[in-house]
Design a protein around this motif. Structure first.
Motif, PDB file in Angstrom:
ATOM      1  N   VAL A 192       0.854  -1.192   0.000  1.00  0.00           N
ATOM      2  CA  VAL A 192       0.000   0.000   0.000  1.00  0.00           C
ATOM      3  C   VAL A 192       0.891   1.243   0.000  1.00  0.00           C
ATOM      4  O   VAL A 192       2.059   1.187   0.398  1.00  0.00           O
ATOM      5  N   PRO A 193       0.376   2.395  -0.443  1.00  0.00           N
ATOM      6  CA  PRO A 193       1.208   3.598  -0.562  1.00  0.00           C
ATOM      7  C   PRO A 193       1.565   4.198   0.794  1.00  0.00           C
ATOM      8  O   PRO A 193       0.936   3.916   1.821  1.00  0.00           O
ATOM      9  N   PHE A 194       2.573   5.081   0.764  1.00  0.00           N
ATOM     10  CA  PHE A 194       2.877   5.900   1.928  1.00  0.00           C
ATOM     11  C   PHE A 194       1.811   6.981   2.080  1.00  0.00           C
ATOM     12  O   PHE A 194       1.118   7.339   1.121  1.00  0.00           O
ATOM     13  N   SER A 195       1.710   7.506   3.280  1.00  0.00           N
ATOM     14  CA  SER A 195       0.820   8.636   3.523  1.00  0.00           C
ATOM     15  C   SER A 195       1.326   9.850   2.745  1.00  0.00           C
ATOM     16  O   SER A 195       2.540  10.071   2.608  1.00  0.00           O
ATOM     17  N   SER A 196       0.400  10.661   2.248  1.00  0.00           N
ATOM     18  CA  SER A 196       0.773  11.839   1.459  1.00  0.00           C
ATOM     19  C   SER A 196       1.520  12.882   2.283  1.00  0.00           C
ATOM     20  O   SER A 196       2.244  13.709   1.717  1.00  0.00           O
ATOM     21  N   ASP A 197       1.353  12.874   3.606  1.00  0.00           N
ATOM     22  CA  ASP A 197       2.044  13.866   4.429  1.00  0.00           C
ATOM     23  C   ASP A 197       3.326  13.320   5.065  1.00  0.00           C
ATOM     24  O   ASP A 197       3.893  13.949   5.954  1.00  0.00           O
ATOM     25  N   PHE A 198       3.800  12.160   4.584  1.00  0.00           N
ATOM     26  CA  PHE A 198       5.097  11.632   5.016  1.00  0.00           C
ATOM     27  C   PHE A 198       6.159  12.215   4.090  1.00  0.00           C
ATOM     28  O   PHE A 198       6.216  11.905   2.908  1.00  0.00           O
ATOM     29  N   ARG A 199       7.010  13.095   4.620  1.00  0.00           N
ATOM     30  CA  ARG A 199       7.860  13.926   3.772  1.00  0.00           C
ATOM     31  C   ARG A 199       8.961  13.150   3.053  1.00  0.00           C
ATOM     32  O   ARG A 199       9.521  13.639   2.055  1.00  0.00           O
ATOM     33  N   PHE A 200       9.302  11.948   3.512  1.00  0.00           N
ATOM     34  CA  PHE A 200      10.326  11.166   2.837  1.00  0.00           C
ATOM     35  C   PHE A 200       9.725  10.146   1.865  1.00  0.00           C
ATOM     36  O   PHE A 200      10.467   9.426   1.190  1.00  0.00           O
ATOM     37  N   GLY A 201       8.401  10.067   1.813  1.00  0.00           N
ATOM     38  CA  GLY A 201       7.752   9.053   0.992  1.00  0.00           C
ATOM     39  C   GLY A 201       8.113   9.146  -0.478  1.00  0.00           C
ATOM     40  O   GLY A 201       8.422   8.128  -1.124  1.00  0.00           O
ATOM     41  N   GLU A 202       8.087  10.349  -1.057  1.00  0.00           N
ATOM     42  CA  GLU A 202       8.368  10.504  -2.484  1.00  0.00           C
ATOM     43  C   GLU A 202       9.795  10.092  -2.821  1.00  0.00           C
ATOM     44  O   GLU A 202      10.040   9.471  -3.866  1.00  0.00           O
ATOM     45  N   ILE A 244      -6.366  -0.772  -0.888  1.00  0.00           N
ATOM     46  CA  ILE A 244      -6.984  -1.767   0.000  1.00  0.00           C
ATOM     47  C   ILE A 244      -7.878  -1.045   0.990  1.00  0.00           C
ATOM     48  O   ILE A 244      -7.427  -0.117   1.679  1.00  0.00           O
ATOM     49  N   ARG A 245      -9.109  -1.484   1.065  1.00  0.00           N
ATOM     50  CA  ARG A 245     -10.069  -0.883   1.997  1.00  0.00           C
ATOM     51  C   ARG A 245     -10.745  -1.971   2.810  1.00  0.00           C
ATOM     52  O   ARG A 245     -11.080  -3.034   2.271  1.00  0.00           O
ATOM     53  N   ILE A 246     -10.963  -1.666   4.078  1.00  0.00           N
ATOM     54  CA  ILE A 246     -11.640  -2.601   4.981  1.00  0.00           C
ATOM     55  C   ILE A 246     -13.006  -2.048   5.314  1.00  0.00           C
ATOM     56  O   ILE A 246     -13.130  -0.905   5.784  1.00  0.00           O
ATOM     57  N   ASN A 247     -14.021  -2.853   5.043  1.00  0.00           N
ATOM     58  CA  ASN A 247     -15.409  -2.436   5.296  1.00  0.00           C
ATOM     59  C   ASN A 247     -15.709  -1.066   4.680  1.00  0.00           C
ATOM     60  O   ASN A 247     -16.307  -0.191   5.315  1.00  0.00           O
ATOM     61  N   ALA A 248     -15.258  -0.883   3.425  1.00  0.00           N
ATOM     62  CA  ALA A 248     -15.517   0.331   2.649  1.00  0.00           C
ATOM     63  C   ALA A 248     -14.969   1.590   3.313  1.00  0.00           C
ATOM     64  O   ALA A 248     -15.466   2.693   3.077  1.00  0.00           O
ATOM     65  N   GLY A 249     -13.930   1.443   4.114  1.00  0.00           N
ATOM     66  CA  GLY A 249     -13.322   2.602   4.767  1.00  0.00           C
ATOM     67  C   GLY A 249     -12.308   3.294   3.874  1.00  0.00           C
ATOM     68  O   GLY A 249     -12.273   3.105   2.657  1.00  0.00           O
ATOM     69  N   GLU A 250     -11.469   4.111   4.501  1.00  0.00           N
ATOM     70  CA  GLU A 250     -10.434   4.832   3.769  1.00  0.00           C
ATOM     71  C   GLU A 250      -9.341   3.865   3.307  1.00  0.00           C
ATOM     72  O   GLU A 250      -9.105   2.832   3.941  1.00  0.00           O
ATOM     73  N   PRO A 251      -8.663   4.182   2.201  1.00  0.00           N
ATOM     74  CA  PRO A 251      -7.567   3.312   1.734  1.00  0.00           C
ATOM     75  C   PRO A 251      -6.477   3.192   2.800  1.00  0.00           C
ATOM     76  O   PRO A 251      -6.146   4.166   3.477  1.00  0.00           O
ATOM     77  N   LEU A 252      -5.923   1.996   2.921  1.00  0.00           N
ATOM     78  CA  LEU A 252      -4.840   1.785   3.881  1.00  0.00           C
ATOM     79  C   LEU A 252      -3.581   2.489   3.404  1.00  0.00           C
ATOM     80  O   LEU A 252      -3.313   2.588   2.206  1.00  0.00           O
ATOM     81  N   ARG A 253      -2.795   2.975   4.359  1.00  0.00           N
ATOM     82  CA  ARG A 253      -1.520   3.627   4.081  1.00  0.00           C
ATOM     83  C   ARG A 253      -0.449   3.012   4.963  1.00  0.00           C
ATOM     84  O   ARG A 253      -0.728   2.519   6.061  1.00  0.00           O
ATOM     85  N   ARG A 254       0.799   3.095   4.503  1.00  0.00           N
ATOM     86  CA  ARG A 254       1.924   2.625   5.316  1.00  0.00           C
ATOM     87  C   ARG A 254       1.961   3.428   6.609  1.00  0.00           C
ATOM     88  O   ARG A 254       1.522   4.582   6.650  1.00  0.00           O
ATOM     89  N   PRO A 255       2.495   2.859   7.696  1.00  0.00           N
ATOM     90  CA  PRO A 255       2.422   3.531   9.002  1.00  0.00           C
ATOM     91  C   PRO A 255       3.444   4.638   9.220  1.00  0.00           C
ATOM     92  O   PRO A 255       3.411   5.296  10.258  1.00  0.00           O
ATOM     93  N   HIS A 256       4.337   4.884   8.295  1.00  0.00           N
ATOM     94  CA  HIS A 256       5.404   5.868   8.495  1.00  0.00           C
ATOM     95  C   HIS A 256       4.851   7.289   8.451  1.00  0.00           C
ATOM     96  O   HIS A 256       4.078   7.644   7.561  1.00  0.00           O
TER      97      HIS A 256
END
Length: 542
Positions: free
Chosen positions: A222-232, A249-261
């Motif tokens: 799954v992708p990194f969070s958009s506000d993780f400054r080292f992700g790009e 990936i979504r669980i029970n139609a929730g928000e897309p999962l993101r890496r925990p960093h």
């Protein structure tokens, strides 16, 4: 030699072959490749997400998914019915291959390809955790959906029945059924697995959406969070050597999962440490080619990271899926404990570095050993940072403790409750403490960036000492007592400070006694008023 017994090798004979009909695979093979292999319940999600990622890659290669169209995985967790569904928008399985592919054991068309799975057993991971395992699929341009059901209750009964002597093929034919269902309510191409009536495990993690989200955020592509400054920067380094195959990936139609960093890491409910540096490394292969690309996030290295941060340890990934746990590489460190201080990942690109069957470790070969050996310098650099930051924190803590002790002694002087000899002793102790503080600042390069602030703190303490010594010359409550009684109190106060293990508690007691004296002894009219503590002293007292 006397007494020696000479043995001769028997004459060679023609080898005796084994007839095909004499080879038999017993029923227990099913247990060995399902519940016996996958002992951690959460691997259910990892194996099915891995298959979904491969199906999405196949759909892209075949042009079934348009450019820019994301690979999707929808996970439904129904606590009421104890059911789990995992559906992807990949290529699906063509109808003519459906039953064969889903009942084959250890046979996979993926072997020799770039697919993540290739042993042909991962789809059976759910057999040990549910009463019924159901697969559904439709390939593009097919009208109907095919459904295959494994009756896990009958499977477990047969495995425990000593009188059931049929082989694994007979067992599968008895517990598996295939049907066609209307495709009206299904996507045009997909694959879905359903675990019906999930068996309750200790902790029941399989049915806990929050626990599943935390697990997949670490393991899945799954992708990194958009506000993780080292992700790009990390993604740029990784995509230079291959596609990441990220999934929505979504669980029970929730928000897309993101890496925990994230930009910071929580060390405790009240303490955070910021990531301030990124290191990218390339690991060469045995033949001069590229074996892996790795990245490390550097921070304050203030100790072992909490498990709840979800990023603890240097981890290994193949096809952007995590292999094993956070401690898989702890042996590369000079001290294994430093792995728990670290944050990083090694993405393997050499196909000769192969995960083992359970995907909790790697097959031990020269290519994996080469990878481990080349990671040694990075691990030693992290260990150096850990030790350096530990020594820095030790110096800062030493400065803080000595400063606190000096402040407390200055406060005692400000009380005016001890005799001249003890007052001089306290003043000498303060001077000694100030000299120790100055030596720490002057001799340690580890805290050079804090030197100006620390020098200012020392100067402030010196000013407070001067104020305290002046204040003790003014008339206080003890000065209004007869000389003999004042000497008795001063001796008593000296004994309190000498015998107390807690200077703060001793000072508090002396303060209360002096206040009692002040309340009961009338002031001397001609005596000058006792001066208030100076500004520096008031700041320290507060």
């Amino acid at each position: 030699m006397t007494g020696a017994v000479l043995r001769t090798r028997p004459p060679a004979t023609e080898p005796i072959g084994v007839a095909r009909e004499d080879i038999r695979l017993g029923k227990d093979v099913l247990e060995l490749v399902s519940s016996a292999m996958y002992v951690e319940p959460m691997t259910v999600y990892r194996e099915y997400i891995q298959n979904a990622a491969d199906a999405v890659d196949a759909a892209r290669a075949a042009g079934i998914l348009a450019n820019g169209e994301p690979g999707r995985v929808e996970i439904g967790i129904d606590a009421a019915s104890r059911a789990i569904t995992i559906r992807d928008n990949g290529a699906g399985i063509p109808g003519e291959e459906f039953a064969t592919r889903l009942t084959a054991l250890g046979s996979s068309a993926k072997r020799g390809t770039s697919a993540r799975g290739f042993r042909g057993v991962g789809r059976l991971v759910g057999l040990g955790y549910t009463q019924e395992l159901i697969f559904r699929s439709r390939a593009r341009e097919e009208d109907e959906v095919l459904e295959l059901r494994w009756d896990c209750r009958r499977l477990k009964a047969a495995l425990s029945d000593p009188s059931f002597n049929s082989d694994v093929s007979d067992l599968i034919s008895q517990i598996v059924s295939v049907t066609r269902v209307s495709g009206e309510d299904y996507p045009p191409h997909f694959f879905e697995v359903e675990l019906a009536k999930v068996v309750r495990q200790r902790g029941d993690k399989l049915m806990n959406p929050s626990a599943v989200a935390d697990y997949l955020a670490q393991v899945a592509p799954v992708p990194f969070s958009s506000d993780f400054r080292f992700g790009e920067d990390i993604v740029e380094a990784l995509t230079a050597v291959g596609e990441l195959g990220e999934l929505d990936i979504r669980i029970n139609a929730g928000e897309p999962l993101r890496r925990p960093h994230r930009n910071e890491i929580a060390l405790s409910p009240v303490q955070v440490s910021a990531f301030d540096e990124l290191s990218i490394v390339e690991i060469p292969g045995m033949d001069g080619d590229l074996a892996a690309v790795g990245w490390f996030l550097h921070h304050g290295y203030e100790g072992a990271l909490p498990v709840g941060t979800l990023v603890k340890g240097v981890r290994l990934r193949v096809g952007n899926l995590q292999i094993g746990e956070q401690a898989i590489l702890e042996d590369i460190f000079p001290e294994s404990r430093f792995n728990a201080w670290s944050v990083g990942e090694i993405h393997i690109v050499d196909p000769r570095i192969v995960p083992n069957g359970r995907r909790d470790q790697f097959e031990q070969n020269v290519h994996f050993n080469n990878l481990v050996n080349h990671l040694g310098p990075s691990a030693r650099e992290i260990a150096r940072r850990c030790r350096t930051n530990s020594a820095r924190r030790s110096k800062l803590r030493e400065f803080e403790l000595i400063s606190e002790d000096v402040r407390n002694q200055i406060l005692v002087l400000s009380q005016g409750g001890v005799d001249a000899t003890q007052r001089n002793n306290f003043a000498l102790a303060v001077d000694a403490g100030l000299l120790r503080l100055a030596k720490i600042v002057e001799t340690s390069q580890l805290i050079a960036d804090r030197s100006d602030d620390m020098q200012a703190a020392i100067a402030d303490l010196r000013a407070s000492l001067a104020e305290a010594m002046e204040e003790t010359q003014a008339v206080g409550p003890l000065d209004r007592l007869p000389a003999q009684e004042r000497a008795m109190y001063e001796k008593m106060f000296g004994l309190i400070y000498e015998c107390s293990a807690n200077r703060n508690a001793a000072k508090s007691l002396v303060d209360r006694i002096i206040q009692k004296i002040a309340d009961t002894v009338p002031p001397v009219p001609s005596a000058p008023a006792r001066r208030e503590p100076g500004a520096a002293q008031r700041r320290r007292s507060s």
